[in-house]
Write a protein that holds these residues in place. Structure first.
Motif, short mmCIF file in Angstrom:
data_model
loop_
_atom_site.label_atom_id
_atom_site.label_comp_id
_atom_site.label_asym_id
_atom_site.label_seq_id
_atom_site.Cartn_x
_atom_site.Cartn_y
_atom_site.Cartn_z
N LEU A 126 25.46 -9.72 -9.42
CA LEU A 126 25.28 -8.42 -9.22
C LEU A 126 26.04 -7.76 -8.15
O LEU A 126 26.71 -6.95 -7.92
CB LEU A 126 23.86 -8.15 -8.76
N SER A 127 26.13 -8.66 -6.76
CA SER A 127 26.85 -8.22 -5.52
C SER A 127 28.46 -8.29 -5.90
O SER A 127 29.04 -7.34 -5.20
CB SER A 127 26.57 -9.23 -4.47
N MET A 128 29.02 -9.19 -6.64
CA MET A 128 30.49 -9.28 -7.01
C MET A 128 30.83 -8.05 -7.87
O MET A 128 31.74 -7.31 -7.50
CB MET A 128 30.82 -10.48 -7.55
N ARG A 129 29.98 -7.80 -8.94
CA ARG A 129 30.25 -6.62 -9.78
C ARG A 129 30.04 -5.25 -8.89
O ARG A 129 30.70 -4.10 -9.19
CB ARG A 129 29.31 -6.56 -10.99
N LEU A 130 28.99 -5.23 -8.06
CA LEU A 130 28.88 -3.96 -7.41
C LEU A 130 30.11 -3.78 -6.28
O LEU A 130 30.51 -2.76 -5.93
CB LEU A 130 27.52 -3.97 -6.36
N MET A 131 30.64 -4.79 -5.80
CA MET A 131 31.66 -4.67 -4.81
C MET A 131 32.90 -4.22 -5.45
O MET A 131 33.73 -3.24 -5.17
CB MET A 131 32.22 -5.97 -4.15
N GLY A 132 33.01 -4.60 -6.80
CA GLY A 132 34.34 -4.21 -7.53
C GLY A 132 34.01 -2.66 -7.97
O GLY A 132 34.89 -1.93 -7.94
N ARG A 133 32.90 -2.16 -8.29
CA ARG A 133 32.58 -0.75 -8.30
C ARG A 133 32.82 0.12 -7.19
O ARG A 133 33.32 1.17 -7.46
CB ARG A 133 31.26 -0.68 -9.13
N VAL A 134 32.33 -0.30 -6.18
CA VAL A 134 32.30 0.45 -4.87
C VAL A 134 33.82 0.61 -4.51
O VAL A 134 34.37 1.62 -4.09
CB VAL A 134 31.60 -0.47 -3.63
N GLU A 135 34.84 -0.38 -4.64
CA GLU A 135 36.13 -0.32 -4.55
C GLU A 135 36.81 0.64 -5.46
O GLU A 135 37.79 1.43 -5.17
CB GLU A 135 36.71 -1.79 -4.60
N GLU A 136 36.49 0.50 -6.91
CA GLU A 136 36.95 1.67 -7.65
C GLU A 136 36.66 3.27 -7.37
O GLU A 136 37.49 4.00 -7.27
CB GLU A 136 36.33 1.27 -8.99
N LEU A 137 35.40 3.32 -6.87
CA LEU A 137 34.97 4.73 -6.46
C LEU A 137 35.70 4.90 -5.24
O LEU A 137 36.17 6.20 -5.02
CB LEU A 137 33.32 4.71 -6.09
N ARG A 138 35.83 4.09 -4.24
CA ARG A 138 36.51 4.25 -2.99
C ARG A 138 38.00 4.78 -3.27
O ARG A 138 38.37 5.73 -2.72
CB ARG A 138 36.42 3.24 -2.17
N GLU A 139 38.74 4.11 -4.02
CA GLU A 139 39.99 4.42 -4.38
C GLU A 139 40.33 5.83 -5.03
O GLU A 139 41.35 6.24 -4.97
CB GLU A 139 40.83 3.06 -5.14
N ALA A 140 39.03 6.05 -5.94
CA ALA A 140 39.26 7.19 -6.78
C ALA A 140 38.81 8.24 -6.00
O ALA A 140 39.00 9.54 -6.32
CB ALA A 140 38.46 7.25 -7.92
N GLY A 141 38.60 8.28 -4.55
CA GLY A 141 38.17 9.29 -3.64
C GLY A 141 36.85 9.89 -3.71
O GLY A 141 36.41 10.85 -3.49
#
Length: 203
Positions: free
Chosen positions: A25-40
């Protein structure tokens, strides 16, 4: 993804693994947070993995009581959300989302969640199908882990709970709910206020 309670939103609405570990869960959430951050779409700088790990642990502890070897709840405290039965611990430290009936969930709270979802995602639509209420991100079916049969049973009672503001409709082979007034005019908190007021009077 909402800016508040990001972990909770992700776990119930975007994370589709029925059986998982805290680490997954933590690993997948980290990936999603990075996607959202990069997308602004997420304000602020990079979020540390340790922060994500703590959030994932807090999420799990909200729904699963941590017990001692004697079967007692650690620190004598238990989150009231554990009673919902949304998460179950499995052997080896794994966890499982429990989809199905939720007897401890009041119909009034379900109605509140339905109206909030309807107003946020489909404010101009007069009807919603069972599939939408069961599977769309943010829907009561997703956040309470209700299967379609359990969901349909609650929707059959929705007219009584909302005093006719929302009605169940199975006509023409469809299974859907219909708003009898403008969805934007519905005050979802009214459905729970009257219930808890009645409980207070009874006490």
């Amino acid at each position: 993804m909402p800016g508040r309670a990001t972990t909770w939103y992700f776990a119930f609405n975007e994370f589709n693994d029925a059986i998982f570990t805290r680490e997954a869960l933590s690993m997948r959430l980290m990936g999603r947070v990075e996607e959202l951050r990069e997308a602004g779409r997420l304000a602020g700088g990079r979020i540390a993995r340790s922060t994500i790990d703590r959030d994932a642990e807090c999420f799990v502890r909200t729904y699963v009581s941590k017990t001692t070897k004697k079967g007692l709840t650690e620190d004598g405290l238990e989150s009231p959300f554990a009673e919902l039965g949304l998460l179950a611990p499995l052997a080896g430290g794994a966890l499982q989302f429990r989809r199905g009936p939720k007897p401890s969930l009041p119909d009034e709270v379900f109605a509140l969640a339905l109206v909030d979802f309807w107003q946020a995602h489909f404010p101009t639509r007069g009807t919603l199908s069972v599939e939408t209420v069961a599977h769309e991100p943010g829907s009561p079916g997703r956040v309470f882990l209700l299967d379609e049969d359990s969901l349909a049973e609650r929707l059959e009672r929705i007219g009584e709970v909302t005093v006719g503001a929302i009605e169940w409709d199975e006509g023409a082979g469809l299974r859907q709910v219909s708003a009898r007034r403008e969805v934007s005019s519905l005050a979802s908190l009214d459905f729970v206020r009257s219930t808890y007021a009645a409980l207070g009077e009874a006490a």
